[in-house]
Design a protein around this motif. Structure first.
Motif, PDB file in Angstrom:
ATOM      1  N   ARG A 103      -4.327  77.169  58.984  1.00 41.05           N
ATOM      2  CA  ARG A 103      -3.475  76.014  59.291  1.00 41.05           C
ATOM      3  C   ARG A 103      -2.085  76.456  59.728  1.00 41.05           C
ATOM      4  O   ARG A 103      -1.460  75.836  60.585  1.00 41.05           O
ATOM      5  CB  ARG A 103      -3.400  75.101  58.071  1.00 41.05           C
ATOM      6  N   SER A 104      -1.620  77.574  59.183  1.00 39.39           N
ATOM      7  CA  SER A 104      -0.299  78.082  59.588  1.00 39.39           C
ATOM      8  C   SER A 104      -0.306  78.531  61.042  1.00 39.39           C
ATOM      9  O   SER A 104       0.634  78.265  61.806  1.00 39.39           O
ATOM     10  CB  SER A 104       0.103  79.250  58.677  1.00 39.39           C
ATOM     11  N   GLN A 105      -1.372  79.232  61.448  1.00 40.43           N
ATOM     12  CA  GLN A 105      -1.467  79.660  62.847  1.00 40.43           C
ATOM     13  C   GLN A 105      -1.651  78.479  63.788  1.00 40.43           C
ATOM     14  O   GLN A 105      -1.088  78.456  64.890  1.00 40.43           O
ATOM     15  CB  GLN A 105      -2.629  80.643  62.999  1.00 40.43           C
ATOM     16  N   ALA A 106      -2.435  77.481  63.384  1.00 43.73           N
ATOM     17  CA  ALA A 106      -2.687  76.326  64.242  1.00 43.73           C
ATOM     18  C   ALA A 106      -1.445  75.476  64.435  1.00 43.73           C
ATOM     19  O   ALA A 106      -1.284  74.820  65.473  1.00 43.73           O
ATOM     20  CB  ALA A 106      -3.814  75.482  63.655  1.00 43.73           C
ATOM     21  N   LEU A 107      -0.534  75.475  63.434  1.00 49.37           N
ATOM     22  CA  LEU A 107       0.679  74.645  63.509  1.00 49.37           C
ATOM     23  C   LEU A 107       1.915  75.462  63.863  1.00 49.37           C
ATOM     24  O   LEU A 107       3.030  74.956  63.773  1.00 49.37           O
ATOM     25  CB  LEU A 107       0.900  73.933  62.168  1.00 49.37           C
ATOM     26  N   SER A 108       1.719  76.709  64.289  1.00 48.21           N
ATOM     27  CA  SER A 108       2.859  77.572  64.596  1.00 48.21           C
ATOM     28  C   SER A 108       3.627  77.053  65.806  1.00 48.21           C
ATOM     29  O   SER A 108       3.066  76.454  66.729  1.00 48.21           O
ATOM     30  CB  SER A 108       2.349  78.991  64.873  1.00 48.21           C
ATOM     31  N   TRP A 109       4.962  77.316  65.804  1.00 51.75           N
ATOM     32  CA  TRP A 109       5.795  76.946  66.959  1.00 51.75           C
ATOM     33  C   TRP A 109       5.619  77.932  68.109  1.00 51.75           C
ATOM     34  O   TRP A 109       5.943  77.633  69.248  1.00 51.75           O
ATOM     35  CB  TRP A 109       7.264  76.895  66.538  1.00 51.75           C
ATOM     36  N   GLY A 110       5.144  79.117  67.830  1.00 50.69           N
ATOM     37  CA  GLY A 110       4.983  80.125  68.871  1.00 50.69           C
ATOM     38  C   GLY A 110       3.563  80.185  69.400  1.00 50.69           C
ATOM     39  O   GLY A 110       2.659  79.478  68.932  1.00 50.69           O
ATOM     40  N   ASN A 111       3.369  81.050  70.385  1.00 47.75           N
ATOM     41  CA  ASN A 111       2.036  81.265  70.949  1.00 47.75           C
ATOM     42  C   ASN A 111       1.331  82.328  70.132  1.00 47.75           C
ATOM     43  O   ASN A 111       1.739  83.494  70.126  1.00 47.75           O
ATOM     44  CB  ASN A 111       2.144  81.717  72.407  1.00 47.75           C
ATOM     45  N   THR A 112       0.299  81.932  69.460  1.00 51.13           N
ATOM     46  CA  THR A 112      -0.420  82.866  68.609  1.00 51.13           C
ATOM     47  C   THR A 112      -1.898  82.504  68.549  1.00 51.13           C
ATOM     48  O   THR A 112      -2.270  81.336  68.742  1.00 51.13           O
ATOM     49  CB  THR A 112       0.162  82.875  67.176  1.00 51.13           C
ATOM     50  N   GLU A 113      -2.719  83.479  68.334  1.00 56.16           N
ATOM     51  CA  GLU A 113      -4.151  83.241  68.230  1.00 56.16           C
ATOM     52  C   GLU A 113      -4.503  82.678  66.859  1.00 56.16           C
ATOM     53  O   GLU A 113      -3.992  83.149  65.836  1.00 56.16           O
ATOM     54  CB  GLU A 113      -4.924  84.540  68.439  1.00 56.16           C
ATOM     55  N   VAL A 114      -5.356  81.680  66.834  1.00 57.84           N
ATOM     56  CA  VAL A 114      -5.896  81.174  65.577  1.00 57.84           C
ATOM     57  C   VAL A 114      -7.148  82.005  65.304  1.00 57.84           C
ATOM     58  O   VAL A 114      -8.243  81.699  65.787  1.00 57.84           O
ATOM     59  CB  VAL A 114      -6.216  79.669  65.649  1.00 57.84           C
ATOM     60  N   GLU A 115      -6.967  83.063  64.550  1.00 57.60           N
ATOM     61  CA  GLU A 115      -7.999  84.076  64.393  1.00 57.60           C
ATOM     62  C   GLU A 115      -9.282  83.519  63.782  1.00 57.60           C
ATOM     63  O   GLU A 115     -10.394  83.895  64.180  1.00 57.60           O
ATOM     64  CB  GLU A 115      -7.457  85.221  63.539  1.00 57.60           C
ATOM     65  N   ALA A 116      -9.156  82.631  62.824  1.00 57.15           N
ATOM     66  CA  ALA A 116     -10.349  82.085  62.159  1.00 57.15           C
ATOM     67  C   ALA A 116     -11.214  81.293  63.134  1.00 57.15           C
ATOM     68  O   ALA A 116     -12.451  81.376  63.085  1.00 57.15           O
ATOM     69  CB  ALA A 116      -9.934  81.198  60.995  1.00 57.15           C
ATOM     70  N   TRP A 117     -10.588  80.539  64.023  1.00 54.38           N
ATOM     71  CA  TRP A 117     -11.360  79.740  64.977  1.00 54.38           C
ATOM     72  C   TRP A 117     -11.961  80.605  66.067  1.00 54.38           C
ATOM     73  O   TRP A 117     -13.049  80.328  66.572  1.00 54.38           O
ATOM     74  CB  TRP A 117     -10.490  78.631  65.561  1.00 54.38           C
ATOM     75  N   SER A 118     -11.256  81.686  66.455  1.00 55.02           N
ATOM     76  CA  SER A 118     -11.833  82.636  67.410  1.00 55.02           C
ATOM     77  C   SER A 118     -13.077  83.294  66.814  1.00 55.02           C
ATOM     78  O   SER A 118     -14.100  83.466  67.488  1.00 55.02           O
ATOM     79  CB  SER A 118     -10.812  83.713  67.779  1.00 55.02           C
ATOM     80  N   GLU A 119     -12.977  83.653  65.521  1.00 57.69           N
ATOM     81  CA  GLU A 119     -14.122  84.243  64.849  1.00 57.69           C
ATOM     82  C   GLU A 119     -15.271  83.252  64.767  1.00 57.69           C
ATOM     83  O   GLU A 119     -16.443  83.620  64.950  1.00 57.69           O
ATOM     84  CB  GLU A 119     -13.722  84.683  63.448  1.00 57.69           C
ATOM     85  N   LEU A 120     -14.959  81.997  64.507  1.00 52.16           N
ATOM     86  CA  LEU A 120     -15.994  80.962  64.376  1.00 52.16           C
ATOM     87  C   LEU A 120     -16.803  80.828  65.666  1.00 52.16           C
ATOM     88  O   LEU A 120     -18.037  80.912  65.646  1.00 52.16           O
ATOM     89  CB  LEU A 120     -15.351  79.627  64.010  1.00 52.16           C
ATOM     90  N   VAL A 121     -16.125  80.608  66.805  1.00 53.97           N
ATOM     91  CA  VAL A 121     -16.865  80.386  68.049  1.00 53.97           C
ATOM     92  C   VAL A 121     -17.566  81.658  68.511  1.00 53.97           C
ATOM     93  O   VAL A 121     -18.674  81.612  69.069  1.00 53.97           O
ATOM     94  CB  VAL A 121     -15.932  79.834  69.155  1.00 53.97           C
ATOM     95  N   GLY A 122     -16.967  82.819  68.266  1.00 57.99           N
ATOM     96  CA  GLY A 122     -17.614  84.069  68.659  1.00 57.99           C
ATOM     97  C   GLY A 122     -18.883  84.326  67.868  1.00 57.99           C
ATOM     98  O   GLY A 122     -19.916  84.709  68.428  1.00 57.99           O
ATOM     99  N   ASP A 123     -18.811  84.101  66.549  1.00 58.30           N
ATOM    100  CA  ASP A 123     -19.984  84.342  65.712  1.00 58.30           C
ATOM    101  C   ASP A 123     -21.108  83.363  66.018  1.00 58.30           C
ATOM    102  O   ASP A 123     -22.297  83.737  66.018  1.00 58.30           O
ATOM    103  CB  ASP A 123     -19.603  84.233  64.234  1.00 58.30           C
ATOM    104  N   VAL A 124     -20.762  82.111  66.269  1.00 56.96           N
ATOM    105  CA  VAL A 124     -21.791  81.107  66.533  1.00 56.96           C
ATOM    106  C   VAL A 124     -22.476  81.369  67.860  1.00 56.96           C
ATOM    107  O   VAL A 124     -23.715  81.271  67.968  1.00 56.96           O
ATOM    108  CB  VAL A 124     -21.179  79.691  66.489  1.00 56.96           C
ATOM    109  N   ARG A 125     -21.737  81.721  68.892  1.00 57.95           N
ATOM    110  CA  ARG A 125     -22.355  82.049  70.185  1.00 57.95           C
ATOM    111  C   ARG A 125     -23.277  83.268  70.052  1.00 57.95           C
ATOM    112  O   ARG A 125     -24.382  83.290  70.597  1.00 57.95           O
ATOM    113  CB  ARG A 125     -21.275  82.318  71.231  1.00 57.95           C
ATOM    114  N   ALA A 126     -22.797  84.289  69.340  1.00 61.83           N
ATOM    115  CA  ALA A 126     -23.603  85.500  69.180  1.00 61.83           C
ATOM    116  C   ALA A 126     -24.884  85.195  68.400  1.00 61.83           C
ATOM    117  O   ALA A 126     -25.966  85.720  68.726  1.00 61.83           O
ATOM    118  CB  ALA A 126     -22.790  86.577  68.462  1.00 61.83           C
ATOM    119  N   ASP A 127     -24.799  84.339  67.384  1.00 57.09           N
ATOM    120  CA  ASP A 127     -25.990  84.007  66.599  1.00 57.09           C
ATOM    121  C   ASP A 127     -26.986  83.202  67.424  1.00 57.09           C
ATOM    122  O   ASP A 127     -28.201  83.425  67.327  1.00 57.09           O
ATOM    123  CB  ASP A 127     -25.574  83.214  65.354  1.00 57.09           C
TER     124      ASP A 127
END
Length: 337
Positions: free
Chosen positions: A201-225
């Motif tokens: 939630r901290s990354q998703a609500l950040s004022w700067g440009n940053t990767e939301v690592e948990a969501w990147s992991e989510l979509v990557g793992d689901v596509r691979a599976d």
């Protein structure tokens, strides 16, 4: 008048449609002119449209029903910062039960498609389109439908079971011409659930440009599976490879079943990946034996050379260089000629 149906075999409406087609001797298809010509060029003929469908009731999947369990032990603690897992259906997470329901429904529709193809006298189905849509007025029911054109190979050799593929007429013809055959239309599906912890939630609500690592992991793992599940299905069907038709990814939020409704950290993100493809296999053909070259003796070489030399001597148009070459070869033979 409706006819009671036990659920096995062809539906009564399908039996009636096939009987009418056989009685009138006509067939229908959704093939274009180019597709029709391409299919005939590789020795197949269309025999009619085939369809399979199934309506499944899908049990409630919301809070406390288990399908979307994130498996995060820190859920409900506002400042939990430990990274949570991605609960994947392919790794036996609770969402595996939902994927199994979808898989059963698709298999039922595909088996009825194959049954219609066989009833029409076909050897397989091309240009098969698989759809899933809500059943009208029933929000928890889904209709799984697949429709395509049944084709039959010219000749007396029949396939042990009908093939199904998403390839259109031209694609099917190119595949067969290259020495491959379609086996079965497959669907690889995966559902993943990831808890929105404090770090996410901290990354998703950040004022700067940053990767939301948990969501990147989510979509990557689901596509691979989903891709992995498609490959496993292809191997179980005896295919050598899979031609991908389409891929889809859906993402939405769900209330976390492990957190209190009043907790600030009470949401999960769910990702659903679906990949559709056709598994294919190489032709099983016998290697051709090389042709035998027969060489017949036409007399001794010395005699042939002397005959040729005499012809050159009697002709005013003989080539002096060619005559010398024949004479030298004859001299080299000596008594062996």
């Amino acid at each position: 008048m409706s006819v009671l149906w036990s659920g096995s075999g062809l539906p009564p409406a399908a039996e009636q449609r096939i009987a009418d087609a056989q009685r009138h001797g006509t067939w229908s298809s959704a093939l274009s002119t180019g597709e029709f010509a391409a299919i005939r060029s590789v020795g197949f003929e269309p025999v009619g449209q085939a369809m399979g469908s199934a309506v499944y009731h899908v049990g409630r999947v919301g809070r406390y029903w288990g399908y979307y369990d994130c498996l995060y032990l820190g859920a409900g603690f506002t400042f939990s910062s430990a990274p949570g897992p991605v609960a994947l259906s392919g790794e036996d997470a609770p969402s595996a039960g939902l994927v199994q329901v979808f898989d059963d429904a698709r298999r039922t529709a595909l088996s009825r498609l194959a049954a219609e193809c066989s009833a029409l006298g076909g050897d397989g189905v091309v240009a098969a389109q698989l759809t899933m849509a809500p059943f009208p007025s029933q929000p928890n029911c889904l209709e799984f439908r697949v429709i395509g054109t049944a084709v039959r190979a010219r000749g007396d050799v029949r396939a042990p079971q009908p093939f199904t593929c998403h390839l259109d007429g031209q694609g099917f013809a190119k595949l067969v011409s290259a020495g491959w055959v379609p086996v079965e239309l497959l669907v690889g599906m995966s559902i993943g659930v990831r808890h929105d912890d404090f770090g996410t939630r901290s990354q998703a609500l950040s004022w700067g440009n940053t990767e939301v690592e948990a969501w990147s992991e989510l979509v990557g793992d689901v596509r691979a599976d989903a891709r992995h599940q498609l490959e496993l299905q292809g191997q179980r069907r005896g295919g050598d490879g899979v031609i991908l038709a389409s891929g889809d990814l859906r993402i939405w939020r769900e209330p976390c079943m492990r957190a209190s409704r009043l907790a600030a950290e009470g949401e999960d993100h769910v990702s659903e990946a679906t990949m559709v493809g056709t598994t294919i296999a190489r032709f099983a053909t016998r290697s051709r034996r090389p042709p035998t070259l027969a060489v017949l003796p036409l007399g001794k070489r010395g005699e042939r050379l002397r005959t040729r030399l005499a012809a050159m001597d009697s002709s005013p148009y003989g080539d002096p260089a060619e005559r010398r070459k024949v004479a030298e070869e004859l001299a080299e033979l000596g008594d062996q000629g």
